[in-house]
Write a protein that holds these residues in place. Structure first.
Motif, PDB file in Angstrom:
ATOM      1  N   ILE A  44      50.313  42.925  45.385  1.00 51.15           N
ATOM      2  CA  ILE A  44      49.756  41.650  45.830  1.00 51.15           C
ATOM      3  C   ILE A  44      50.826  40.671  46.307  1.00 51.15           C
ATOM      4  CG2 ILE A  44      47.712  41.848  44.379  1.00 51.15           C
ATOM      5  CD1 ILE A  44      49.038  39.873  42.445  1.00 51.15           C
ATOM      6  N   ASN A  45      52.084  41.085  46.289  1.00 49.45           N
ATOM      7  CA  ASN A  45      53.159  40.249  46.826  1.00 49.45           C
ATOM      8  C   ASN A  45      53.694  40.799  48.146  1.00 49.45           C
ATOM      9  OD1 ASN A  45      53.291  38.402  44.552  1.00 49.45           O
ATOM     10  ND2 ASN A  45      54.161  40.100  43.397  1.00 49.45           N
ATOM     11  N   PRO A  82      44.422  35.262  39.202  1.00 50.25           N
ATOM     12  CA  PRO A  82      45.756  34.700  39.433  1.00 50.25           C
ATOM     13  C   PRO A  82      45.781  33.177  39.324  1.00 50.25           C
ATOM     14  CG  PRO A  82      45.338  36.434  41.007  1.00 50.25           C
ATOM     15  CD  PRO A  82      44.043  36.191  40.293  1.00 50.25           C
ATOM     16  N   TYR A  83      44.732  32.522  39.796  1.00 51.08           N
ATOM     17  CA  TYR A  83      44.712  31.062  39.687  1.00 51.08           C
ATOM     18  C   TYR A  83      44.589  30.635  38.226  1.00 51.08           C
ATOM     19  CZ  TYR A  83      43.475  26.175  40.267  1.00 51.08           C
ATOM     20  OH  TYR A  83      43.467  24.808  40.190  1.00 51.08           O
ATOM     21  N   TYR A 117      41.613  39.738  42.510  1.00 48.41           N
ATOM     22  CA  TYR A 117      41.020  38.466  42.910  1.00 48.41           C
ATOM     23  C   TYR A 117      39.536  38.348  42.555  1.00 48.41           C
ATOM     24  CZ  TYR A 117      45.431  37.746  45.214  1.00 48.41           C
ATOM     25  OH  TYR A 117      46.772  37.588  45.450  1.00 48.41           O
ATOM     26  N   THR A 124      40.194  32.506  48.236  1.00 51.96           N
ATOM     27  CA  THR A 124      41.139  33.544  48.578  1.00 51.96           C
ATOM     28  C   THR A 124      42.401  32.994  49.197  1.00 51.96           C
ATOM     29  OG1 THR A 124      39.959  33.809  50.653  1.00 51.96           O
ATOM     30  CG2 THR A 124      39.442  35.327  48.849  1.00 51.96           C
ATOM     31  N   ARG A 153      46.855  40.661  50.870  1.00 53.38           N
ATOM     32  CA  ARG A 153      45.538  41.307  50.837  1.00 53.38           C
ATOM     33  C   ARG A 153      45.253  42.027  52.157  1.00 53.38           C
ATOM     34  NH1 ARG A 153      40.945  37.527  48.183  1.00 53.38           N
ATOM     35  NH2 ARG A 153      39.812  39.511  48.283  1.00 53.38           N
ATOM     36  N   THR A 184      51.002  33.680  51.754  1.00 58.16           N
ATOM     37  CA  THR A 184      51.427  34.749  50.844  1.00 58.16           C
ATOM     38  C   THR A 184      50.264  35.578  50.307  1.00 58.16           C
ATOM     39  OG1 THR A 184      53.331  33.416  50.176  1.00 58.16           O
ATOM     40  CG2 THR A 184      52.711  35.254  48.748  1.00 58.16           C
ATOM     41  N   THR A 185      49.273  34.923  49.727  1.00 58.74           N
ATOM     42  CA  THR A 185      48.162  35.651  49.112  1.00 58.74           C
ATOM     43  C   THR A 185      47.364  36.432  50.140  1.00 58.74           C
ATOM     44  OG1 THR A 185      47.959  34.046  47.313  1.00 58.74           O
ATOM     45  CG2 THR A 185      46.040  35.413  47.775  1.00 58.74           C
ATOM     46  N   ASN A 186      46.984  35.759  51.211  1.00 60.20           N
ATOM     47  CA  ASN A 186      46.121  36.389  52.197  1.00 60.20           C
ATOM     48  C   ASN A 186      46.822  37.491  52.980  1.00 60.20           C
ATOM     49  OD1 ASN A 186      43.776  34.949  51.610  1.00 60.20           O
ATOM     50  ND2 ASN A 186      44.361  33.264  52.924  1.00 60.20           N
TER      51      ASN A 186
END
Length: 280
Positions: A169-170, A96-97, A235, A14, A150, A145-147
């Protein structure tokens, strides 16, 4: 705390993905033309992915398939060995990855099945219930950014803030459009968030950091990402294969087993909410 939980501490899909050394690799012929093989080779992260696959072996054996699991401790090689045809599939990453890897490396990997997600949760700090939230309370969130996105989406899902349309998600704190309780969002490095439980009303943590702090996702989270949340859908951890192999009978059998009620129950009972089966 279960032994499995301790192993989860090393896993952070994550957050920022950190490449490591390869701990194992099975070498075999390119399988692209061998769609009828009864052996399925899969590259996986140790926890929870390889553990779930090990549990699934019996059901696959009953279907006539021999599942061979090889554990990798980096997030690059598992995609490379599927692209090259050395392995049939991998199980370690979220969408996303996978998409960013394809874009960066020019690979042709696709999703064959969506299996589980590792939910973010809101945990008690100085307040023990979300009903206790008061004007001016502080809430600690991860600052990457990601966490952070979320965490903010989870706060929005629970009516604490409202984000601008399309932030998704941004999202960052600059996207907070409504803040009825005038909460202060305290942005910290992800590993530091749990350390302020005695200083902030609530903390928002991803699964591995919650476990490191001694929280049980299933028992202690005041709220956590649900299957229908934007973050869970985004995710979700997937079985990935090289494009064109997603409909191979062996791959479909693998996905069917991993999405079976038996495996779903194993995930729920083993990980106490830190890993949850994804429901389409």
């Amino acid at each position: 705390m279960k032994k499995t939980f301790k192993k989860l501490l090393a896993l952070t899909l994550t957050g920022v993905l950190v490449a490591g050394a390869l701990s194992g690799c099975g070498k075999k012929e390119d399988k692209d033309s061998k769609t009828d093989s009864k052996t399925i080779t899969i590259a996986a992260s140790a926890t929870p992915h390889a553990e779930i696959l090990e549990y699934a072996k019996t059901a696959l054996k009953e279907k006539g398939y021999d599942l061979q699991v090889t554990v990798f401790d980096d997030y690059v090689k598992p995609n490379e060995v599927v692209e090259s045809g050395e392995f049939d599939a991998n199980y370690f990453q979220h969408v996303p990855y996978l998409e960013s890897f394809n874009e960066e490396k020019g690979t042709h990997l696709v999703v064959a099945g969506k299996i589980h997600y590792e939910p973010f949760g809101i945990y008690p700090g100085t307040k023990k219930s979300l009903d206790e939230i008061a004007d001016g309370d502080s809430i600690a969130v991860p600052n990457d950014t990601t966490n952070e996105a979320r965490a903010l989406l989870l706060l929005q899902d629970n009516g604490i803030i409202k984000l601008k349309d399309g932030a998704g998600i941004n999202a960052t704190v600059n996207d907070i459009e409504e803040n009825p309780h005038n909460v202060e969002i305290v942005e910290l490095e992800a590993a530091q968030v749990a350390r302020v439980v005695n200083e902030t009303a609530y903390v928002v943590l991803n699964g591995n950091y919650a476990l490191a702090a001694g929280f049980s996702v299933g028992k202690d989270a005041l709220a956590y990402e649900q299957n229908d949340s934007e973050a869970a859908k985004t995710y979700v951890n997937v079985i990935a294969v090289k494009e064109g192999n997603e409909n191979n009978e062996a791959i479909k059998a693998l996905v069917d087993v991993l999405k079976s009620d038996d495996v779903k129950n194993y995930i729920k009972e083993t990980y106490d909410g830190a890993v949850l089966p994804y429901e389409e």
